[in-house]
Scaffold this active site. Structure first.
Site, mmCIF file in Angstrom:
data_model
loop_
_atom_site.group_PDB
_atom_site.id
_atom_site.type_symbol
_atom_site.label_atom_id
_atom_site.label_comp_id
_atom_site.label_asym_id
_atom_site.label_seq_id
_atom_site.Cartn_x
_atom_site.Cartn_y
_atom_site.Cartn_z
ATOM 1 N N HIS A 101 17.960 22.461 -19.844
ATOM 2 C CA HIS A 101 17.451 20.877 -20.064
ATOM 3 C C HIS A 101 17.304 21.067 -21.828
ATOM 4 O O HIS A 101 17.482 19.828 -22.257
ATOM 5 C CB HIS A 101 16.398 20.772 -19.503
ATOM 6 N N HIS A 108 0.990 -1.054 -0.078
ATOM 7 C CA HIS A 108 0.055 -0.067 -0.138
ATOM 8 C C HIS A 108 0.792 1.340 0.123
ATOM 9 O O HIS A 108 2.102 1.283 0.475
ATOM 10 C CB HIS A 108 -0.953 -0.148 1.084
#
Ligand SMILES: CC(=O)SCCNC(=O)CCNC(=O)[C@H](O)C(C)(C)COP(=O)(O)OP(=O)(O)OC[C@H]1O[C@@H](n2cnc3c(N)ncnc32)[C@H](O)[C@@H]1OP(=O)(O)O
Ligand SMILES: O=C(O)CCC(=O)C(=O)O
Ligand SMILES: [Zn+2]
Length: 418
Positions: free
Chosen positions: A309, A214
């Site tokens: 980038h 979970h």
């Protein structure tokens, strides 16, 4: 001694690792039905089962047929579809549940029972481990006698006593269970705890090891990876991670995690180009949006914005991408209209628009775009207009118009391609 792989971080322990040899137990139709918004029709269950089968999951886990008459009928329907994936259902550790499961025509039954103090006291009416073990062995023997595959899990494993856990796993392993399962039912485990428990268990049982995580504390994907490194063989997933509370290890995110480590294995088994359509279908069914930061399919998962980038991505996508969008049937987008843009990406856009400028001119128009982007967010058309006007000024409004229009067709999608 030399390392077992070309990975500079590889250790001898990695001989245990199953990161290049794991199976998926897809539980969108079981854990996913426990998600707050889920209410699948029979048709929806068939569609989800069929898509996941085409994707290549090894097992489909469906809701306990004891839950309701429709759950039982739907399980029988899915069992008759003739899918490649094995059909499992998930039951309490009782002969009554196991009988109804086997009667439905499943390939296997995933049996679970709580072993933590919390669950033994508040869910199981104070049962001790002796009683739980006896019950488990009876149910396992019954399921085996019906010719079905059987898996035995302890619920809330990470808050259970280690000696209790290893004792019951040893007992069920000796009884011939096909798999044992470890469940982080409340999402409390860390990757290191997972590694330690799975590795210890690997030394105690000879059968397969399934894991179920979970995501309450955000570790569900990392825990699944850690479990595989320690020798787990099967991972439970659901599409977009849907399940009780905030759910479990998402199928797509697990694929994203496995690709850098096990690219050839993943590509040989799973049809990654289906991830987006499967997620879109399930998201619509349960009325949620795909999170913006979802691995692979989040709307900006392959968008590059900052100038530093963008420049490097245009030169070589591997600079800032560990995953290739094309592996998932997707494309990258290189942003060029913000105040964080740089002259290299603007130069690329200028070239897409079919215009010619010197580097100094590109830098000048980049400054204009940045100045305007400081005032308000710019659309692609805005940035393109600044570029075109600047270009016209450079040429005193003369010439090159025809060429711009023709080459401008290449820029219709508003995207700077790397
Ligand atoms: C962590 C997980 O996700 S486990 C899977 C959860 N899945 C489900 O709950 C499936 C949907 N559930 C249902 O439809 C119903 O809860 C049913 C049909 C399973 C049971 O319904 P009911 O008989 O009305 O019982 P209820 O849900 O109130 O309580 C659960 C009962 O199962 C018992 N039980 C709980 N877990 C287990 C287990 N793993 N093994 C055996 N018995 C169990 C409880 O002690 C309780 O018994 P009681 O009837 O003596 O009080
Ligand atoms: O059966 C299992 O292994 C897991 C059951 C479950 O959903 C959980 O414990 O969260
Ligand atoms: Zn669960």
């Amino acid at each position: 001694m030399s390392a077992p792989t070309g990975n500079p971080y590889a250790r001898i322990d990695d001989l245990l690792s199953n990161v290049r040899n794991f199976k998926i137990i897809e539980s969108t139709l079981r854990e996913g039905e426990q998600f707050a918004n889920s209410h699948y029709s029979t048709e929806t269950k068939i569609k989800i089962a069929t898509m996941l089968d085409q994707f290549g999951v090894d097992y489909l886990e469906l809701t306990n047929p004891c839950s309701s008459p429709q759950s039982r009928a739907d399980l029988e329907t899915i069992c008759k579809l003739g899918l490649k994936a094995k059909i499992l259902t998930h039951t309490r550790c009782t002969i009554g549940d196991a009988k109804i499961a086997c009667d439905a025509g499943v390939d296997g039954v995933d049996v679970v029972i709580g072993t933590s103090q919390f669950l033994r006291e508040h869910s199981l009416g104070g049962k001790d481990m002796v009683a739980i073990t006896k019950q488990a062995l009876e149910v396992i023997e019954y399921i085996k006698s019906r010719g079905c595959e059987v898996r035995f899990s302890t619920e809330d494993s990470f808050r259970s006593d280690l000696v209790d856990l290893l004792s019951i796993y040893k007992a069920v392993s000796q009884a011939g269970v096909d798999r044992v399962g470890i469940a982080d039912t409340v999402g409390c485990a860390s990757p290191r705890q997972v590694y330690d428990l799975v590795r210890t268990l690997r030394g105690c049982v000879s059968c397969d090891i399934e894991v179920h995580f979970h995501d309450d504390t955000g570790c569900a994907v990392a825990n699944a990876f850690s479990a595989l490194e320690a020798g787990a063989t099967h991972v439970d997933t659901s599409v977009l991670g849907i399940g009780e509370r905030n759910g479990i290890t998402p199928l797509g995110a697990l694929m994203a995690r496995m690709m850098p480590s096990s690219r050839d294995y993943v590509l040989s088994k799973y049809n990654l180009k289906m991830i987006k359509s499967i997620e879109d279908f399930v998201a619509e069914e349960v009325e949620i949006n795909t999170p913006f930061n979802n691995p692979i399919t989040g709307f900006c998962a392959f968008t590059h914005k900052a100038g530093i980038h963008a420049k490097a991505i245009l030169n070589s996508p591997s600079t800032y991408e560990i995953l290739k969008p094309e592996d998932f049937g997707l494309t990258r987008y290189v942003h060029f209209t913000s105040r964080l843009t740089g002259w290299n990406v603007i130069k690329s856009r200028i070239s897409q628009l079919g215009l010619i400028m010197t580097d100094d001119q590109v830098k000048e128009v980049t400054a204009k775009i940045k100045a305007m982007a400081d005032i308000r967010p710019l659309a692609i058309d805005d940035a393109d207009s600044i570029i075109r006007s600047f270009h016209l000024e450079l040429n005193n409004g003369e010439g090159q118009k025809g060429q711009s229009e023709q080459n401008g067709q290449n820029a219709q999608n508003g995207q700077v391609e790397a």
